[in-house]
Design a protein around this motif. Sequence first.
Motif, PDB file in Angstrom:
ATOM      1  N   GLU A 218       0.668  -1.213  -0.138  1.00  0.00           N
ATOM      2  CA  GLU A 218       0.151   0.285  -0.224  1.00  0.00           C
ATOM      3  C   GLU A 218       0.775   1.073  -0.159  1.00  0.00           C
ATOM      4  O   GLU A 218       0.410   2.387  -1.077  1.00  0.00           O
ATOM      5  CB  GLU A 218      -0.554   0.331   0.886  1.00  0.00           C
ATOM      6  CG  GLU A 218      -1.792   1.264   1.129  1.00  0.00           C
ATOM      7  CD  GLU A 218      -2.575   1.159   0.465  1.00  0.00           C
ATOM      8  OE1 GLU A 218      -3.088   2.603  -0.092  1.00  0.00           O
ATOM      9  OE2 GLU A 218      -3.474   0.154  -0.569  1.00  0.00           O
ATOM     10  N   HIS A 219       2.383   1.438   0.805  1.00  0.00           N
ATOM     11  CA  HIS A 219       3.444   3.057   0.829  1.00  0.00           C
ATOM     12  C   HIS A 219       3.504   2.969  -1.021  1.00  0.00           C
ATOM     13  O   HIS A 219       3.523   4.129  -1.012  1.00  0.00           O
ATOM     14  CB  HIS A 219       3.706   3.124   1.676  1.00  0.00           C
ATOM     15  CG  HIS A 219       4.600   1.010   1.773  1.00  0.00           C
ATOM     16  ND1 HIS A 219       4.839   0.566   2.207  1.00  0.00           N
ATOM     17  CD2 HIS A 219       5.786   1.076   1.292  1.00  0.00           C
ATOM     18  CE1 HIS A 219       5.486  -1.049   2.477  1.00  0.00           C
ATOM     19  NE2 HIS A 219       6.476  -0.649   1.510  1.00  0.00           N
ATOM     20  N   THR A 220       3.859   1.487  -1.386  1.00  0.00           N
ATOM     21  CA  THR A 220       3.927   1.678  -2.774  1.00  0.00           C
ATOM     22  C   THR A 220       3.238   2.602  -3.586  1.00  0.00           C
ATOM     23  O   THR A 220       3.459   3.274  -4.305  1.00  0.00           O
ATOM     24  CB  THR A 220       4.695   0.546  -3.210  1.00  0.00           C
ATOM     25  OG1 THR A 220       5.869  -0.323  -2.246  1.00  0.00           O
ATOM     26  CG2 THR A 220       5.573   0.418  -4.643  1.00  0.00           C
ATOM     27  N   ARG A 221       1.793   1.609  -3.330  1.00  0.00           N
ATOM     28  CA  ARG A 221       0.715   2.728  -4.296  1.00  0.00           C
ATOM     29  C   ARG A 221       0.677   4.108  -4.281  1.00  0.00           C
ATOM     30  O   ARG A 221       0.505   4.735  -5.546  1.00  0.00           O
ATOM     31  CB  ARG A 221      -0.538   2.178  -3.958  1.00  0.00           C
ATOM     32  CG  ARG A 221      -0.006   0.004  -4.855  1.00  0.00           C
ATOM     33  CD  ARG A 221      -1.768  -0.258  -4.885  1.00  0.00           C
ATOM     34  NE  ARG A 221      -2.096  -0.771  -3.053  1.00  0.00           N
ATOM     35  CZ  ARG A 221      -2.203  -2.540  -3.331  1.00  0.00           C
ATOM     36  NH1 ARG A 221      -0.597  -2.848  -3.443  1.00  0.00           N
ATOM     37  NH2 ARG A 221      -1.907  -2.620  -2.117  1.00  0.00           N
ATOM     38  N   ARG A 222       0.446   4.286  -2.588  1.00  0.00           N
ATOM     39  CA  ARG A 222       0.736   5.927  -2.022  1.00  0.00           C
ATOM     40  C   ARG A 222       1.370   6.684  -2.897  1.00  0.00           C
ATOM     41  O   ARG A 222       0.740   7.357  -3.022  1.00  0.00           O
ATOM     42  CB  ARG A 222       0.074   5.946  -0.557  1.00  0.00           C
ATOM     43  CG  ARG A 222      -0.830   5.333  -0.261  1.00  0.00           C
ATOM     44  CD  ARG A 222      -1.304   6.262   1.112  1.00  0.00           C
ATOM     45  NE  ARG A 222       0.083   5.382   2.141  1.00  0.00           N
ATOM     46  CZ  ARG A 222      -0.456   4.015   2.767  1.00  0.00           C
ATOM     47  NH1 ARG A 222      -0.570   3.347   2.616  1.00  0.00           N
ATOM     48  NH2 ARG A 222       1.333   4.196   3.303  1.00  0.00           N
ATOM     49  N   TRP A 223       2.308   6.089  -2.490  1.00  0.00           N
ATOM     50  CA  TRP A 223       3.650   6.918  -3.412  1.00  0.00           C
ATOM     51  C   TRP A 223       3.813   6.955  -4.987  1.00  0.00           C
ATOM     52  O   TRP A 223       3.890   7.911  -5.403  1.00  0.00           O
ATOM     53  CB  TRP A 223       5.119   6.203  -2.606  1.00  0.00           C
ATOM     54  CG  TRP A 223       6.350   7.125  -3.287  1.00  0.00           C
ATOM     55  CD1 TRP A 223       7.105   6.297  -4.312  1.00  0.00           C
ATOM     56  CD2 TRP A 223       6.864   7.997  -3.357  1.00  0.00           C
ATOM     57  NE1 TRP A 223       8.528   7.202  -4.283  1.00  0.00           N
ATOM     58  CE2 TRP A 223       7.716   8.890  -3.658  1.00  0.00           C
ATOM     59  CE3 TRP A 223       6.055  10.059  -2.552  1.00  0.00           C
ATOM     60  CZ2 TRP A 223       8.402   9.876  -3.485  1.00  0.00           C
ATOM     61  CZ3 TRP A 223       6.883  11.019  -1.982  1.00  0.00           C
ATOM     62  CH2 TRP A 223       7.904  11.085  -2.845  1.00  0.00           C
ATOM     63  N   ALA A 224       3.478   5.810  -5.013  1.00  0.00           N
ATOM     64  CA  ALA A 224       3.182   5.911  -7.290  1.00  0.00           C
ATOM     65  C   ALA A 224       1.830   6.990  -7.309  1.00  0.00           C
ATOM     66  O   ALA A 224       2.333   7.845  -8.265  1.00  0.00           O
ATOM     67  CB  ALA A 224       2.930   4.500  -7.544  1.00  0.00           C
ATOM     68  N   GLU A 225       0.913   7.278  -6.988  1.00  0.00           N
ATOM     69  CA  GLU A 225      -0.132   8.109  -6.953  1.00  0.00           C
ATOM     70  C   GLU A 225       0.564   9.573  -6.432  1.00  0.00           C
ATOM     71  O   GLU A 225       0.046  10.442  -7.537  1.00  0.00           O
ATOM     72  CB  GLU A 225      -0.918   7.966  -6.158  1.00  0.00           C
ATOM     73  CG  GLU A 225      -2.813   8.880  -6.438  1.00  0.00           C
ATOM     74  CD  GLU A 225      -3.596   8.043  -5.422  1.00  0.00           C
ATOM     75  OE1 GLU A 225      -4.152   8.596  -4.790  1.00  0.00           O
ATOM     76  OE2 GLU A 225      -3.626   7.372  -5.124  1.00  0.00           O
TER      77      GLU A 225
END
Length: 197
Positions: free
Chosen positions: A68-75
């Motif tokens: 989830e932290h990667t997906r947030r950072w990608a966003e």
Amino acid sequence: MTRIAVLIGSTRPGRRGVVVADWVARAAAAHASVAAGEVEIDVVDLADHALPLLDEPVPALAGDYRNEHTRRWAEVIGAYDGFVVVTPEYNHSFPAALKNAIDYLYAEWNDKAAGFVSYGAHGGMRAVEQLRTVLAEVKVASVRTQVFFSMATDLELFTEPDAWTASSYQAENLATMLDELIAWSNALKPLRSKVAA
């Protein structure tokens, strides 16, 4: 609307990156494109994103983000067209936290532009030299003009940051760098559009 992130590349306590990034954001607000509402400038602080050491099981090139932290950072990164990277120089390079944040993603960096504002004993020049090659690998085009602050010319930044102000020469360099960054960010938009299509 072109969106530019002022990316604070250090997370350590006592860092000067926040002071420098705030100056960049304030100075950028006076830029003609920003004042005309054509460009939006935001400050993105790595310290606010709590990225652990890279823990994705699949290389970023695949775009298969599991955490989830990667997906947030990608966003966050995906929302911008270009970046002003504010970085110190630590031991002849840029901070590990910044390298980690870059390594998490791939496509979200692609076909965007970056300019650099650096600081350190020697102005952070060597950190930026290395950053240029790392960002090139994730398809970020870096602009030529750079702003830097060294202990020789900007001692107050390091000793009394609340009293520090940038010189008119540095402000002029920032304006030139922003011109280049905005132009490159806009020029690369067609490439980003092809990928999104």
